[in-house]
Enzyme design. Structure first.
Site, PDB file in Angstrom:
ATOM      1  CE  LYS A 172     -13.978  -2.838   1.184  1.00 59.16           C
ATOM      2  NZ  LYS A 172     -13.652  -2.813   2.222  1.00 59.16           N
ATOM      3  CE  LYS A 232      -4.478  -1.759   2.266  1.00 58.73           C
ATOM      4  NZ  LYS A 232      -4.963  -1.548   3.427  1.00 58.73           N
ATOM      5  CE  LYS A 289      -8.230  -9.632  -0.874  1.00 59.23           C
ATOM      6  NZ  LYS A 289      -8.200  -9.919   0.648  1.00 59.23           N
TER       7      LYS A 289
END
Length: 332
Positions: free
Chosen positions: A201, A117, A198
């Site tokens: 969102k 991230k 996967k």
């Protein structure tokens, strides 16, 4: 304080979108619903984790309530499960600070999710680095025996176990060292447009994600537009046929039928047949969740009352753990 004789389980989902997606439903919510029958179950909306990245306050409030409504609409019963909002239990960040001081910089910076991230963001918050300590606090406050998590959270749960053992060794027995219940690989749901990733969102195309609150037309279009594979045979082979295998996994998860039985039904048929049938199954399975969510959001006072009651119970248990921890580390 009333206590249950059942083993305890704890888990949460972030409030980062207007709708949860099919991966949340199959991978987490269906497990939560099953566990509430056999466990003293605590499930929370992780709105504190949601601010590790930039967010809009109005959106966060709305998404917190919408996530809670979807928890209940998916089958969580407030009479059987304690449903609450993370930020309404102050012990979460309070214990997190103690655990941050128990965690090394090396441990935090080695977390795969932090590396992934932080590499994608221009501004990396300190909260993104210390996220695993807050997750550990989320869990250890309630001394659960079992924590259902996805494969992507395995590393965080292992750190939680290490921190519990480290604290217990240094200060005396305090925390239950929880066991992880990792989802079976066959239950992992992938993006419809990118079956190598996967369902999430955070992926750029909403067409690859089935949201629980999608209407029938939108849901059907997404499934019929799903990426498939070379060849014509409908077979379960995640390496050679990731697109079709993902559709078969979704089919199996929504119908509780073995994948092999489904494959046998489609012998000699085309990908289009599978997509048409799966779209009908998904619409039928998710329509009650969408409709119940809309009903719950019509009475927000009642929804908030459920969350307030859950927070009161969670606070009662969390404060006992926190007082014990504060006493052991020497806080006055």
């Amino acid at each position: 304080m009333t206590t249950s004789s059942l083993p305890r389980t704890v888990s949460g989902i972030q409030a980062t979108s207007d709708s949860l997606h099919l991966g949340n439903f199959i991978g987490a919510l269906q497990q939560f619903v099953a566990h509430q029958e056999s466990h003293d179950a605590f499930y929370f909306i992780a709105n504190m984790h949601a601010i590790t990245v930039e967010q809009d306050p109005t959106d966060l409030r709305e998404r917190t309530l919408r996530t809670a409504a979807q928890f209940i609409a998916a089958g969580l019963d407030p009479e059987k499960s304690t449903i609450f909002v993370q930020s309404q239990v102050p012990a979460h960040p309070q214990l997190s600070w103690v655990l941050e001081c128990t965690t090394s910089m090396g441990e935090a910076s080695r977390m795969t999710q932090f590396k992934d991230k932080s590499a994608k963001q221009e501004h990396v918050s300190l909260g993104l680095l210390t996220y695993p300590a807050l997750m550990a606090a989320d869990i250890l406050l309630y001394n659960p025996q079992m924590v259902p998590v996805g494969e992507d959270q395995r590393q965080h749960l292992e750190l939680t176990r290490n921190l519990a053992e480290r604290f217990n060794y240094r200060f005396g027995e305090t925390f239950v060292v929880p066991e992880a219940q990792i989802l079976k690989a066959t239950a992992k749901i992938y993006d419809l447009q990118n079956p190598g990733a996967k369902m999430s969102k955070s992926l750029p195309s909403p067409q690859g994600r089935i949201d629980l609150l999608d209407d029938a037309k939108s849901l059907t279009k997404k499934i019929k537009s799903a990426v498939t594979d070379d060849g014509k045979e409908i077979a379960y082979d995640p390496q050679a046929k990731p697109g079709v295998s993902n559709l078969l996994t979704i089919y199996s998860s929504l119908t509780s039928r073995p994948v092999d039985d489904i494959v046998a039904d489609y012998e000699g048929k085309m990908y289009g047949h599978l997509k048409v049938d799966l779209a009908e199954i998904a619409v039928e399975s998710l329509a009650p969740v969408r409709e119940r969510t809309e009903e719950l959001l019509q009475d927000r006072a009642q929804l908030q009352a459920i969350l307030d009651a859950g927070a009161a119970k969670a606070n009662e248990i969390a404060e006992v753990t926190l007082r014990d921890v504060y006493d052991k580390v020497g806080f006055v």
